[in-house]
Design a protein around this motif. Sequence first.
Motif, PDB file in Angstrom:
ATOM      1  N   MET A   1       0.847  -1.173   0.000  1.00  0.00           N
ATOM      2  CA  MET A   1       0.000   0.000   0.000  1.00  0.00           C
ATOM      3  C   MET A   1       0.892   1.235   0.000  1.00  0.00           C
ATOM      4  O   MET A   1       1.945   1.238   0.624  1.00  0.00           O
ATOM      5  N   SER A   2       0.446   2.256  -0.670  1.00  0.00           N
ATOM      6  CA  SER A   2       1.277   3.450  -0.794  1.00  0.00           C
ATOM      7  C   SER A   2       1.361   4.208   0.533  1.00  0.00           C
ATOM      8  O   SER A   2       0.468   4.127   1.383  1.00  0.00           O
ATOM      9  N   GLN A   3       2.421   4.957   0.678  1.00  0.00           N
ATOM     10  CA  GLN A   3       2.648   5.745   1.887  1.00  0.00           C
ATOM     11  C   GLN A   3       1.552   6.785   2.072  1.00  0.00           C
ATOM     12  O   GLN A   3       1.085   7.014   3.181  1.00  0.00           O
ATOM     13  N   VAL A   4       1.115   7.404   0.987  1.00  0.00           N
ATOM     14  CA  VAL A   4       0.073   8.430   1.067  1.00  0.00           C
ATOM     15  C   VAL A   4      -1.211   7.815   1.633  1.00  0.00           C
ATOM     16  O   VAL A   4      -1.835   8.379   2.535  1.00  0.00           O
ATOM     17  N   ILE A   5      -1.584   6.653   1.125  1.00  0.00           N
ATOM     18  CA  ILE A   5      -2.808   5.996   1.603  1.00  0.00           C
ATOM     19  C   ILE A   5      -2.660   5.591   3.065  1.00  0.00           C
ATOM     20  O   ILE A   5      -3.577   5.805   3.873  1.00  0.00           O
ATOM     21  N   GLU A   6      -1.518   5.053   3.433  1.00  0.00           N
ATOM     22  CA  GLU A   6      -1.291   4.672   4.834  1.00  0.00           C
ATOM     23  C   GLU A   6      -1.393   5.880   5.752  1.00  0.00           C
ATOM     24  O   GLU A   6      -1.982   5.804   6.831  1.00  0.00           O
ATOM     25  N   GLY A  27      -3.183   8.837  -9.910  1.00  0.00           N
ATOM     26  CA  GLY A  27      -2.218   9.015 -10.984  1.00  0.00           C
ATOM     27  C   GLY A  27      -1.937  10.469 -11.322  1.00  0.00           C
ATOM     28  O   GLY A  27      -0.986  10.755 -12.058  1.00  0.00           O
ATOM     29  N   LEU A  28      -2.724  11.387 -10.792  1.00  0.00           N
ATOM     30  CA  LEU A  28      -2.511  12.807 -11.091  1.00  0.00           C
ATOM     31  C   LEU A  28      -1.436  13.405 -10.194  1.00  0.00           C
ATOM     32  O   LEU A  28      -1.352  13.093  -9.012  1.00  0.00           O
ATOM     33  N   ILE A  69       2.018  12.811  -6.238  1.00  0.00           N
ATOM     34  CA  ILE A  69       1.204  12.061  -7.189  1.00  0.00           C
ATOM     35  C   ILE A  69       0.181  11.293  -6.373  1.00  0.00           C
ATOM     36  O   ILE A  69       0.548  10.527  -5.469  1.00  0.00           O
ATOM     37  N   ILE A  70      -1.081  11.541  -6.664  1.00  0.00           N
ATOM     38  CA  ILE A  70      -2.137  10.803  -5.975  1.00  0.00           C
ATOM     39  C   ILE A  70      -1.988   9.333  -6.382  1.00  0.00           C
ATOM     40  O   ILE A  70      -1.964   9.021  -7.563  1.00  0.00           O
ATOM     41  N   PRO A  71      -1.869   8.433  -5.422  1.00  0.00           N
ATOM     42  CA  PRO A  71      -1.621   7.029  -5.771  1.00  0.00           C
ATOM     43  C   PRO A  71      -2.799   6.406  -6.503  1.00  0.00           C
ATOM     44  O   PRO A  71      -3.951   6.805  -6.308  1.00  0.00           O
ATOM     45  N   LEU A  72      -2.489   5.435  -7.333  1.00  0.00           N
ATOM     46  CA  LEU A  72      -3.536   4.671  -8.007  1.00  0.00           C
ATOM     47  C   LEU A  72      -4.224   3.742  -7.020  1.00  0.00           C
ATOM     48  O   LEU A  72      -5.384   3.386  -7.197  1.00  0.00           O
TER      49      LEU A  72
END
Length: 121
Positions: A1-6, A27-28, A69-72
């Motif tokens: 899981m991506s760091q941003v989401i965590e 993705g943006l 970058i907003i994660p997918l």
Amino acid sequence: MSQVIEELLAAGVSAEQIERLVQQMGGLSVYLPRQYDPDRSAVCRELAEAAGEQAARALVQMYAGCRIIIPLGRSFMRDRLAARVRALRTAGHSVPQIARTLRLHVRQVQRLLSAQDQGAA
């Protein structure tokens, strides 16, 4: 899981809000302003519309003045889908019913359930 989401989850942002964020903006590349102000910042407004004010505020607080970058959120979304499949199965739905409800192929539902069974063993 991506760091941003965590980090969003740790900040108390709901999984539903994160799901909407990655679906609509994943993705943006976005530059986050130093302060959350949806009246003056199109990015803040867009984030709030996509995922809700709590998620938008949390992103700005965590990454103020940075381009991210907003994660997918592929693994996050896969985990969410697997949780939905498990919940429906636990509620007594058949594999075809789950497939129809979640708009999945029957084989995909079977694979998700099989992966769950292997993880439990």
